[in-house]
Motif scaffolding. Structure first.
Motif, PDB file in Angstrom:
ATOM      1  N   UNK A   1       4.946  -2.552   9.449  1.00 13.24           N
ATOM      2  CA  UNK A   1       3.742  -2.853   8.683  1.00 13.24           C
ATOM      3  C   UNK A   1       2.973  -1.603   8.298  1.00 13.24           C
ATOM      4  N   UNK A   2       2.896  -0.649   9.220  1.00 11.80           N
ATOM      5  CA  UNK A   2       2.175   0.589   8.948  1.00 11.80           C
ATOM      6  C   UNK A   2       2.845   1.434   7.876  1.00 11.80           C
ATOM      7  N   UNK A   3       4.157   1.571   7.956  1.00 10.18           N
ATOM      8  CA  UNK A   3       4.877   2.358   6.956  1.00 10.18           C
ATOM      9  C   UNK A   3       4.813   1.676   5.590  1.00 10.18           C
ATOM     10  N   UNK A   4       4.987   0.357   5.575  1.00 14.69           N
ATOM     11  CA  UNK A   4       4.931  -0.378   4.305  1.00 14.69           C
ATOM     12  C   UNK A   4       3.564  -0.257   3.650  1.00 14.69           C
ATOM     13  N   UNK A   5       2.516  -0.472   4.420  1.00 13.58           N
ATOM     14  CA  UNK A   5       1.177  -0.377   3.835  1.00 13.58           C
ATOM     15  C   UNK A   5       0.849   1.060   3.449  1.00 13.58           C
ATOM     16  N   UNK A   6       1.337   2.034   4.221  1.00  8.62           N
ATOM     17  CA  UNK A   6       1.136   3.441   3.856  1.00  8.62           C
ATOM     18  C   UNK A   6       1.761   3.743   2.503  1.00  8.62           C
TER      19      UNK A   6
ATOM     20  N   UNK B   1      -6.505   1.884 -12.150  1.00  5.26           N
ATOM     21  CA  UNK B   1      -6.644   0.944 -11.044  1.00  5.26           C
ATOM     22  C   UNK B   1      -5.533  -0.101 -11.090  1.00  5.26           C
ATOM     23  N   UNK B   2      -4.675  -0.119 -10.075  1.00  8.24           N
ATOM     24  CA  UNK B   2      -3.537  -1.026 -10.011  1.00  8.24           C
ATOM     25  C   UNK B   2      -3.822  -2.139  -8.998  1.00  8.24           C
ATOM     26  N   UNK B   3      -4.295  -3.283  -9.507  1.00  6.55           N
ATOM     27  CA  UNK B   3      -4.629  -4.404  -8.639  1.00  6.55           C
ATOM     28  C   UNK B   3      -3.409  -4.959  -7.917  1.00  6.55           C
ATOM     29  N   UNK B   4      -2.259  -4.970  -8.573  1.00  6.02           N
ATOM     30  CA  UNK B   4      -1.055  -5.544  -7.978  1.00  6.02           C
ATOM     31  C   UNK B   4      -0.669  -4.803  -6.700  1.00  6.02           C
ATOM     32  N   UNK B   5      -0.679  -3.490  -6.745  1.00  8.56           N
ATOM     33  CA  UNK B   5      -0.328  -2.703  -5.559  1.00  8.56           C
ATOM     34  C   UNK B   5      -1.327  -2.939  -4.434  1.00  8.56           C
ATOM     35  N   UNK B   6      -2.594  -3.022  -4.790  1.00  8.11           N
ATOM     36  CA  UNK B   6      -3.629  -3.258  -3.778  1.00  8.11           C
ATOM     37  C   UNK B   6      -3.480  -4.645  -3.148  1.00  8.11           C
ATOM     38  N   UNK B   7      -3.197  -5.644  -3.948  1.00  4.97           N
ATOM     39  CA  UNK B   7      -3.015  -7.006  -3.428  1.00  4.97           C
ATOM     40  C   UNK B   7      -1.796  -7.088  -2.511  1.00  4.97           C
ATOM     41  N   UNK B   8      -0.711  -6.430  -2.905  1.00  7.32           N
ATOM     42  CA  UNK B   8       0.487  -6.423  -2.054  1.00  7.32           C
ATOM     43  C   UNK B   8       0.205  -5.691  -0.744  1.00  7.32           C
ATOM     44  N   UNK B   9      -0.556  -4.606  -0.791  1.00  5.49           N
ATOM     45  CA  UNK B   9      -0.906  -3.883   0.443  1.00  5.49           C
ATOM     46  C   UNK B   9      -1.744  -4.764   1.365  1.00  5.49           C
ATOM     47  N   UNK B  10      -2.688  -5.509   0.806  1.00 10.23           N
ATOM     48  CA  UNK B  10      -3.502  -6.428   1.611  1.00 10.23           C
ATOM     49  C   UNK B  10      -2.622  -7.526   2.197  1.00 10.23           C
TER      50      UNK B  10
END
Length: 187
Positions: free
Chosen positions: A14-19, A63-72
């Motif tokens: 999870x940490x590597x993926x979100x990073x 601003x890339x909302x898709x990347x932010x939503x996937x990170x969340x």
């Protein structure tokens, strides 16, 4: 040491993926060189999970909302897995309020993003001392990633006698915000 394997695996993956997802978000936000090999690698690794959502949510400028939503979502899934399977979180009974999950996910994403900027700023400061005119992709990327932050900080604290104090302000602000987030960060 002494951490159970499930917590270790979920935290690591999870940490590597979100990073990686938040690194992609930060690189796009700072308009770092897309053709840098490191940027290309980050985009290539994260594209399979971000790509489908980007078709619906196109990036708006920097601003890339898709990347932010996937990170969340990745943070939320990691937290859910920890609560469900990790013995350290057995006291929660395998469930969590959806609002609490959202708060923990958002604060986890913000904390990870601040950590990225902290280490990138530290790296940029060290590079400015050791190899200020390096053409290697990594130092170039660090400088491109941190320059927008340093530029904002220079508006508050201008360079004094050729000495740029903006990184000190950045470090201080990151530490203050992370101090407030500490109680809400699970992963």
């Amino acid at each position: 040491m002494g951490q159970d394997p499930i917590t270790l695996i979920v935290s690591l993956v999870g940490g590597i993926s979100s990073f990686l997802l938040l690194m992609r978000f930060a690189l796009q936000l700072s308009q770092a060189d897309y053709y840098n090999p490191i940027s290309q690698s980050v985009v290539r690794i994260t594209q399979p999970v971000v790509g489908p959502l980007q078709k619906a949510l196109r990036p708006r400028g920097r601003f890339d909302f898709a990347t932010l939503i996937v990170a969340i979502a990745v943070k939320a899934i990691s937290i859910l897995l920890l609560i469900q399977f990790a013995p350290a979180f057995a006291s929660l009974g395998g469930s969590i309020n959806p609002l609490h999950l959202l708060v923990f996910s958002l604060t986890g994403v913000l904390n990870t993003l601040l950590t990225i900027y902290f280490w990138a700023s530290l790296g940029a400061v060290i590079i400015s001392w050791v190899a200020p005119s390096s053409y290697h992709p990594a130092p170039q990327l660090l400088l491109q990633l941190t320059e927008p932050l340093f530029g904002l900080a220079r508006k508050v604290i201008p360079p004094i006698g050729g000495l740029d104090l903006s990184p000190i302000l950045i470090f201080l602000l990151i530490q203050i915000v992370q101090g407030y987030l500490r109680g809400f960060v699970i992963l």
